[in-house]
Write a protein that holds these residues in place. Structure first.
Motif, short mmCIF file in Angstrom:
data_model
loop_
_atom_site.label_atom_id
_atom_site.label_comp_id
_atom_site.label_asym_id
_atom_site.label_seq_id
_atom_site.Cartn_x
_atom_site.Cartn_y
_atom_site.Cartn_z
N LYS A 8 -19.38 2.26 0.20
CA LYS A 8 -17.91 2.54 -0.05
C LYS A 8 -17.33 3.43 1.32
CE LYS A 8 -18.27 0.59 -4.02
NZ LYS A 8 -17.16 -0.66 -4.28
N ASN A 9 -18.10 3.69 1.81
CA ASN A 9 -17.81 4.82 3.21
C ASN A 9 -17.69 4.59 3.89
OD1 ASN A 9 -16.27 6.31 0.89
ND2 ASN A 9 -17.87 7.61 0.70
N GLY A 10 -18.45 3.41 4.03
CA GLY A 10 -18.71 2.42 5.57
C GLY A 10 -18.37 2.97 6.70
N PRO A 11 -18.69 3.49 7.79
CA PRO A 11 -18.29 4.22 8.94
C PRO A 11 -17.43 2.85 9.75
CG PRO A 11 -20.81 3.25 9.31
CD PRO A 11 -20.54 3.35 7.85
N ILE A 12 -17.63 1.47 10.12
CA ILE A 12 -17.30 0.61 10.78
C ILE A 12 -15.52 -0.13 9.64
CG2 ILE A 12 -17.72 -1.29 11.91
CD1 ILE A 12 -19.96 -1.19 12.58
N ASP A 13 -14.47 -0.10 10.35
CA ASP A 13 -13.43 -0.61 10.06
C ASP A 13 -13.55 -2.45 9.61
OD1 ASP A 13 -10.91 -1.82 9.71
OD2 ASP A 13 -10.28 0.32 9.99
N LYS A 52 -6.50 -2.08 12.80
CA LYS A 52 -7.40 -1.01 11.86
C LYS A 52 -6.54 -0.31 10.63
CE LYS A 52 -5.74 1.49 15.42
NZ LYS A 52 -6.53 2.81 16.93
N GLY A 53 -7.37 0.11 10.18
CA GLY A 53 -6.93 1.12 8.64
C GLY A 53 -6.07 0.25 7.88
N THR A 54 -7.12 -1.90 7.22
CA THR A 54 -6.12 -2.20 6.55
C THR A 54 -7.17 -2.95 6.19
OG1 THR A 54 -6.61 -3.88 8.06
CG2 THR A 54 -4.25 -3.21 8.34
N ASN A 55 -7.87 -1.70 5.64
CA ASN A 55 -8.96 -2.40 4.45
C ASN A 55 -8.50 -2.58 2.78
OD1 ASN A 55 -10.61 -1.58 6.60
ND2 ASN A 55 -12.02 0.10 5.63
N GLY A 56 -8.72 -3.80 2.54
CA GLY A 56 -8.67 -4.83 1.56
C GLY A 56 -7.15 -4.70 1.38
N GLU A 57 -6.81 -4.88 2.23
CA GLU A 57 -5.05 -5.79 2.55
C GLU A 57 -5.07 -7.09 2.79
OE1 GLU A 57 -2.44 -7.13 6.46
OE2 GLU A 57 -3.79 -5.63 6.96
N PHE A 58 -6.92 -7.87 2.46
CA PHE A 58 -6.76 -9.45 2.07
C PHE A 58 -7.66 -9.21 1.13
CE2 PHE A 58 -5.72 -9.66 6.75
CZ PHE A 58 -4.23 -10.40 6.49
N PRO A 91 0.96 -1.58 -0.14
CA PRO A 91 0.12 -0.27 -0.11
C PRO A 91 0.71 1.44 -0.26
CG PRO A 91 -0.49 -0.98 2.58
CD PRO A 91 0.47 -1.99 1.29
N ASP A 92 0.34 2.20 -0.67
CA ASP A 92 1.12 3.50 -0.38
C ASP A 92 1.78 4.18 0.74
OD1 ASP A 92 0.88 3.35 -3.56
OD2 ASP A 92 -1.20 4.59 -3.58
N HIS A 93 0.26 3.94 1.93
CA HIS A 93 0.47 4.71 3.44
C HIS A 93 0.08 3.25 3.84
CE1 HIS A 93 -3.09 5.60 2.75
NE2 HIS A 93 -3.45 5.33 3.42
N LEU A 94 0.75 3.53 5.38
CA LEU A 94 0.85 2.29 6.22
C LEU A 94 0.40 2.75 7.30
CD1 LEU A 94 4.44 0.44 5.70
CD2 LEU A 94 1.99 -0.22 4.68
N THR A 95 -0.95 2.70 7.73
CA THR A 95 -1.73 2.61 8.61
C THR A 95 -1.78 1.87 10.56
OG1 THR A 95 -4.36 1.97 7.81
CG2 THR A 95 -3.38 4.50 7.22
N ILE A 96 -1.00 0.99 10.32
CA ILE A 96 -0.78 0.21 10.87
C ILE A 96 -0.10 0.32 12.17
CG2 ILE A 96 -0.61 -2.18 11.57
CD1 ILE A 96 -1.04 -2.71 8.72
N PRO A 97 -0.33 0.15 13.34
CA PRO A 97 0.43 1.11 14.51
C PRO A 97 1.64 0.02 14.61
CG PRO A 97 -1.80 1.06 15.15
CD PRO A 97 -1.61 0.50 13.96
N GLY A 98 2.88 0.54 15.06
CA GLY A 98 4.68 0.06 14.67
C GLY A 98 4.53 -1.29 13.45
#
Length: 804
Positions: A518-523, A460-466, A409-416
């Protein structure tokens, strides 16, 4: 003393009370349908498979007994409490609090040690494997990877099979049975604790789809039990100042605190640990126990946080914060609405169906493999564990090759998560065989420790990772491997496998929701959490405790309504098909467990109906030889005392005397010359209450330890001073369902059945755990067998009997 035996009749000619002869009680169940119970009215020679409790399916069998949770109110114990000083009472209370404090500290330290060992061993395995993969030596990488796994699992299996068979599995069914009143042999021994710790390290670090959370409940209970009995006399590990709580009642409280501490140590969930002990493992609860359990889990939480902070400073090798499941969703959006109710209901239905199906299939597999393993011997159990380890290694190393390499991904939002792809032992974006700048999403699930896989699914913040295909493939593999693994001869817990399966299909539902909104509130990570809750509820059938545990993991109270809803739906759906997993395993192992509610057919029977054999009784002063003969020829653990009333002259029920107390009196040899000299016996000759303390490890005195001369056997023994003069009694016309409820809720071992009228004999018989077993009663009264709807059974009644 009245009674009869095949070898002759035993009756004292001087006896002034002569009720009808009451013969020895014999086991009434057929061997293939009974239970091994020796709790006062049975010889304990029947069982689910061949007459005995089965700690591990296919192992050597042993008879089991019930526990004495009831307070014995006799003259010796009343005198002991009357003479206790305030300082002694304060010391007793202080020791109880000191014990639960020690239980909390030791359980937390043990959990930290297990986590550190698993993370270091597994980390070393992955580092070596990745090293060969980076040099394109994939065959050698698999050999190293599979070699590590097979070796670790083999060691764990060897320990279970040859040293501590009771350590196999999660141990939660046995803890439930103990707190229900069943003394399963060696379940809390030092050997079992040793094997449970080392075996858990081997099975989890060996890559099996198991967790250490269930075993930690057993570990905490073992620590509590060993502390309560003051160590082990057998192994020479004793400490006198620890041997205060020498009774089943206080040890039960300690074991309950130990079970709560185990859950708190596994999930860093102190409140969830208390509720887990209250909802799932205990059959009896009271106010002071709640405070002590809460204090224990608070101690666990403090020690764990201290240990984690110490590990973060680099003192734990490859172990940092790993190994303790934690999911922080404090940063995700949680303003859900009505749109989220539909997927939550779907997740609840999926969890109930898949969870109950898991229970059903797993019970069938264990029943089938248990019979096969018993015929093949110990080597077959080890071979089974090795084969499962090899299959798991092949799946976790080979299946990621089926996945496509995906660009980072272009940017990482996963802590650590610092980089993509990750080459080390952990991380979301596993490089595996992909080129630089790409990652293998399936390797992030398979080629990781189970706890790191949970973090990846929950992240969290990994929508579309799998990819959908990767998640479906992992779900099918994890579900199948968990079915094969849970029940083999290694310590294994089911919390992590359930979380893995539930989180996977939860993430799938989240991805589907993302396609519609597309912009669902829940991760997607929140959907993974709800999926894990649904599978746990559908398989284990817990609600309140699971809800609090998940809330403590997520640190987000706003998710409470969704978690509550999904748990309620999954449990309701699962209950339509079969019992919870731990309840099924209690029955599979042949443990005579008393459920919370009596079977409906018991309301059509009376307490008198359950008594089909007479019992032995004694007079207040009895001939020594008669007592010895009865103790040698029976396995009874309690005997009524019947004597004449001083005013009316009619026979009355004076009380109940325990076998263990009779043995202590015989060992002391404070005999009387004749039946009437007990009134002149000096008060100083009374034995002390400390001499009646129940031993810890081992069974204590037996009749074989008593050596008497012919002259001594013709003397008399005053037993009225050790008799429980206020035993619980029910009238013979009481419904058996009501007697069952009384028996279970009070934690009794013996329940006296008295006649409706005062004429004739004062007692009809004793009800024990044996007499409340459903298959025993249905064999006696087949006409009450139910033909209406019942839950789908995971095994037939011919194998282990009907549901209790």
């Amino acid at each position: 003393m009245g009674g009869s035996e095949e070898g002759g009749e035993y009756r004292d000619v001087e006896a002034t009370v002569a009720p009808p002869q009451l013969g020895m009680y014999e086991p009434l169940l057929e061997k293939e349908k009974g239970f091994a119970i020796a709790d006062g009215n049975g010889n304990g020679n029947g069982n689910s498979a061949n007459g005995h409790h089965v700690a591990m399916i296919g192992t050597k069998v042993s008879p089991i007994e019930s526990l004495d949770f009831e307070l014995v109110e006799n003259e010796i114990f009343r005198q002991d409490w009357r003479t206790r000083k305030k300082s002694e009472i304060l010391q007793y209370v202080a020791v109880k609090w000191a014990f639960v404090f020690l239980v909390g500290i030791l359980t937390a330290i043990t959990a930290l040690g297990i986590n550190i060992a698993v993370e270091n061993i597994a980390g070393m395995k992955f580092l070596w494997t990745v090293k060969f993969m980076q040099s394109d030596s994939f065959v050698m990488a698999f050999v190293v990877y599979a070699g590590f796994n097979v070796t670790l699992v083999t060691v764990a299996s060897l320990l279970c099979v040859y040293i501590g068979p009771s350590a196999a599995g999660s141990g939660i069914p046995e803890v439930k049975a103990y707190l229900n009143g069943v003394d399963t042999p060696n379940i809390f021994s030092i050997k079992t604790l040793f094997v449970k710790i080392l075996g858990s390290i081997g099975s989890v670090a060996g890559g099996l789809i198991v967790g250490k959370e269930g075993p930690l409940v057993h570990v905490g209970s073992c620590i509590a039990s060993i502390l309560g009995q003051g160590g082990s006399v057998k192994h020479g590990l004793t400490c006198k100042w620890l041997r205060y709580l020498k009774n089943d009642r206080d040890r039960r409280d300690l074991v309950t605190c130990g079970a709560a501490a185990g859950v708190a140590a596994a999930f860093r969930a102190p409140v969830g640990g208390v509720l887990f002990a209250m909802e799932e493992v205990t059959s009896w609860w009271r106010g002071p126990l709640l405070w002590r359990a809460f204090f224990t889990t608070a101690v666990v939480a403090v020690v764990l946080r201290t240990g984690i902070a110490w590990c973060k400073q680099g003192h734990c090798g490859l172990a940092g914060e790993g190994g303790l499941i934690i999911f922080d969703v404090s940063g995700v959006q949680d303003n859900y609405g009505l749109n989220e109710l539909v997927p939550v209901v779907v997740l609840g239905l999926l969890g109930g169906v898949l969870g109950s199906l898991f229970n059903q299939i797993n019970a069938k597999i264990i029943m089938w493999s248990g019979g096969w393993l018993k015929k093949k011997g110990k080597f077959a159990k080890i071979a089974q564990a090795v084969i499962v380890a090899l299959i798991t290694s092949i799946c976790s190393f080979g299946l990621p090759w089926l996945a496509k390499c995906r660009p980072c991904p272009d940017h990482l939002t996963i802590p650590g998560e610092k980089s993509c792809p990750s080459y080390g032992r952990a991380g979301n974006f596993k490089n595996f065989h992909c080129p630089d700048g790409y990652y293998n999403d399936l390797a992030g699930l398979f080629f990781n420790t189970n706890e790191d896989t949970v973090r990846n699914l929950f992240s969290k913040g990994t929508n579309g990772e799998f990819e959908f295909s990767s998640l479906f493939l992992y779900l099918g593999s994890a579900y199948s491997l968990a079915l094969l693994t849970y029940g083999i001869a290694v310590p294994s817990g089911l919390f992590v496998p359930a979380i893995l399966c539930g989180a996977t299909y939860g993430r799938i539902v989240g991805m589907v929701m993302g396609m519609f909104y597309k912009n669902g509130p829940i991760d997607e990570g929140v959907y993974a959490l709800l999926g894990a809750a649904s599978f746990l509820g559908g398989s284990m059938r817990m609600t309140v405790s699971l809800c609090i545990i998940l809330l403590e993991l997520t640190n987000n109270l706003l998710l409470l309504p969704l978690i509550m809803l999904v748990l309620l739906i999954s449990k309701t759906v699962g209950d339509c098909f079969n019992d919870g997993l731990y309840s099924l395993h209690v029955h599979i192992k042949g443990i005579p467990f008393l459920e919370a509610h009596p079977p409906r057919f018991m309301s059509h029977l009376t307490a008198r109906d359950a008594i089909t054999r007479p019992l032995i009784w004694f007079s207040k002063v009895e001939r020594v030889g008669a007592i010895v003969e009865v103790l040698r020829s029976t396995n009874h653990h309690a005997f009524p005392i019947v004597d004449n009333d001083e005013q009316s002259g009619k026979p009355v029920l004076f009380g109940l005397v325990l076998r263990s107390h009779l043995l202590v009196l015989l060992k002391k040899k404070q005999f009387l010359e004749d039946r009437y000299s007990y009134a002149e016996k000096e008060q100083s000759s009374l034995v002390s209450s400390a001499e009646f303390a129940k031993p810890g490890s081992g069974k204590g005195l037996t009749i074989d330890d008593i050596e008497l001369t012919a002259v001594e056997e013709e003397m008399f023994l005053d037993i009225h001073e050790v008799a429980n003069t206020s035993p619980y009694t029910v009238v013979e016309t009481m419904s058996l369902a009501k007697a069952y409820t009384l028996f279970r809720q009070l934690g009794l071992r013996h329940l006296c059945v008295v006649p409706r009228t005062s004429e004739g004999q004062p007692i009809i018989g004793l009800l024990t755990r044996h007499d409340f077993m459903s298959n025993y009663l249905l064999n006696l009264f087949p006409h009450v067998r139910q033909n209406n709807y019942t839950k789908i059974q995971a095994f037939t009644s011919s194998a282990v009997g009907s549901r209790l």
